[in-house]
Design a protein around this motif. Sequence first.
Motif, PDB file in Angstrom:
ATOM      1  N   VAL A 284       0.847  -1.194   0.000  1.00  0.00           N
ATOM      2  CA  VAL A 284       0.000   0.000   0.000  1.00  0.00           C
ATOM      3  C   VAL A 284       0.882   1.243   0.000  1.00  0.00           C
ATOM      4  O   VAL A 284       1.759   1.385   0.861  1.00  0.00           O
ATOM      5  CB  VAL A 284      -0.940   0.011   1.219  1.00  0.00           C
ATOM      6  CG1 VAL A 284      -1.822   1.251   1.204  1.00  0.00           C
ATOM      7  CG2 VAL A 284      -1.791  -1.259   1.247  1.00  0.00           C
ATOM      8  N   GLY A 285       0.665   2.120  -0.955  1.00  0.00           N
ATOM      9  CA  GLY A 285       1.458   3.333  -1.045  1.00  0.00           C
ATOM     10  C   GLY A 285       0.766   4.523  -0.404  1.00  0.00           C
ATOM     11  O   GLY A 285      -0.306   4.405   0.198  1.00  0.00           O
ATOM     12  N   SER A 286       1.384   5.665  -0.538  1.00  0.00           N
ATOM     13  CA  SER A 286       0.804   6.903  -0.001  1.00  0.00           C
ATOM     14  C   SER A 286      -0.104   7.543  -1.054  1.00  0.00           C
ATOM     15  O   SER A 286      -0.313   7.008  -2.140  1.00  0.00           O
ATOM     16  CB  SER A 286       1.913   7.873   0.398  1.00  0.00           C
ATOM     17  OG  SER A 286       2.643   8.282  -0.752  1.00  0.00           O
ATOM     18  N   MET A 287      -0.665   8.710  -0.737  1.00  0.00           N
ATOM     19  CA  MET A 287      -1.476   9.523  -1.645  1.00  0.00           C
ATOM     20  C   MET A 287      -2.699   8.767  -2.167  1.00  0.00           C
ATOM     21  O   MET A 287      -3.074   8.873  -3.324  1.00  0.00           O
ATOM     22  CB  MET A 287      -0.620  10.035  -2.818  1.00  0.00           C
ATOM     23  CG  MET A 287       0.555  10.878  -2.384  1.00  0.00           C
ATOM     24  SD  MET A 287       1.470  11.613  -3.753  1.00  0.00           S
ATOM     25  CE  MET A 287       2.241  10.158  -4.482  1.00  0.00           C
ATOM     26  N   ARG A 288      -3.346   7.987  -1.303  1.00  0.00           N
ATOM     27  CA  ARG A 288      -4.531   7.227  -1.724  1.00  0.00           C
ATOM     28  C   ARG A 288      -5.817   8.050  -1.639  1.00  0.00           C
ATOM     29  O   ARG A 288      -6.798   7.736  -2.307  1.00  0.00           O
ATOM     30  CB  ARG A 288      -4.671   5.966  -0.869  1.00  0.00           C
ATOM     31  CG  ARG A 288      -3.589   4.924  -1.101  1.00  0.00           C
ATOM     32  CD  ARG A 288      -3.798   3.719  -0.196  1.00  0.00           C
ATOM     33  NE  ARG A 288      -3.647   4.084   1.213  1.00  0.00           N
ATOM     34  CZ  ARG A 288      -4.304   3.486   2.202  1.00  0.00           C
ATOM     35  NH1 ARG A 288      -5.177   2.539   1.951  1.00  0.00           N
ATOM     36  NH2 ARG A 288      -4.082   3.852   3.454  1.00  0.00           N
ATOM     37  N   PHE A 289      -5.822   9.066  -0.783  1.00  0.00           N
ATOM     38  CA  PHE A 289      -7.046   9.850  -0.562  1.00  0.00           C
ATOM     39  C   PHE A 289      -6.722  11.335  -0.673  1.00  0.00           C
ATOM     40  O   PHE A 289      -6.822  12.088   0.280  1.00  0.00           O
ATOM     41  CB  PHE A 289      -7.644   9.516   0.810  1.00  0.00           C
ATOM     42  CG  PHE A 289      -8.004   8.067   0.981  1.00  0.00           C
ATOM     43  CD1 PHE A 289      -9.261   7.605   0.622  1.00  0.00           C
ATOM     44  CD2 PHE A 289      -7.082   7.172   1.482  1.00  0.00           C
ATOM     45  CE1 PHE A 289      -9.591   6.259   0.779  1.00  0.00           C
ATOM     46  CE2 PHE A 289      -7.398   5.818   1.638  1.00  0.00           C
ATOM     47  CZ  PHE A 289      -8.662   5.368   1.284  1.00  0.00           C
TER      48      PHE A 289
END
Length: 410
Positions: free
Chosen positions: A139-144
Amino acid sequence: MEPDGEERSPIGPKVVHLDLELFSKVEATSPPEDPDEQEYKAHVAFWESILGFHPRHWTWTTDQVSECYRSLIEEDVLRNAAKYRKEDDDYCKRIQELNKTSSPFLFTTVDILPHSPSPRCFHTWHRQFRMTNTNPTSVGSMRFTQTGGAYEYTSSQLLQFFSMRFAGDFSHGQRMSIYGFMAVRDEVDQLRNYIFNRPREHAQEITADSPDLLLTPPTRGISAPHDVVVEYSLKVKGNGCDDTKDDEEFIDGCFMFREDSGCWAVEATVEVNVKRAMPGCSLSMVAASTCGYEEEITLCDRSAPMEEPKDGSSGSSSSVTAVAHAVVAVEVGYYLKLRFEIGTDDARKSSHELLFTAQRHGSNKGTVVGRMFKVEAKVTWSTMGLPFLPIFDSNKRGLLGDPDGPCLMW
């Protein structure tokens, strides 16, 4: 139709229709079954047949265990449990001794855990955090990062690592070369989110005067509303030898971290590009600091020199990435400060700063321009996907930030 001729909705409980957006994202991040799951279930079944109930319900006594199995439990379970307790007790005593010294730091204790407990089905945390799965987080960052949809996403409790310092004696000499990894496992997917990861050929040297290990920004924010496990395996590189057989174990194990008063924060994903630099000028360091904390977080500690243009013109207009993807936790409404250190061939240095105010989504850009350089920074804001539901949560701090506003430490 009412007697007065008006149509009215029937009185009764209201039905709230929930959008599938949230659930589809949660389902997408649900961890798959680990390869050893069937082996673990067989292991549980074996001990359940001996105890008469699931191992997690055992009270660590042999009173209800059949006589023929007591020796097995005492040898395989109780003896190891006593060993793990002694290791934890020795660690707590060491922390107390350190706090009695003249050290300027006050050390607190954590729950020291065995890296590979045996039998592991008696240690439920080991399965909960998928410790046998050594893959990095998927799971990476900047998802929301975007607004809209059925939910307002609120900030959540995040954990931020600032530094890691060797507080012991340099028994191996005045300097040590450290390699290995340190990673955090949280509730998101329980896989390794690295904060230190160096192969042997790129071991970091530490000394008594410089005992800090240079941490790596995590792949994404570290979610900490509940327990997190910090896993580590570090070794000391043998002096003057390329053979790993002379390397010594530095530390190996894991600990559980519990933070009841964690800050409600968002992810700040930082990108830094050197857009222009004159020959002999380079970006030597990028550091971040957040409001309320004095210590800096190193995002880049190496120079990013610009190549001279092939057309013979002065300086360079091509872009060099100094920080491609660095995640920092920042409280909503508070400041994120980026500090850039510019160095020259004649050992001169200058420091420049950019300030950004944390928000729940979107992005901001900033530019530092000097006579010999130009540096651009972009900060992308994102939550961890925690929906704000007023019917369940009346605390709006996660949406609006601290009502007292940003602190004034700078």
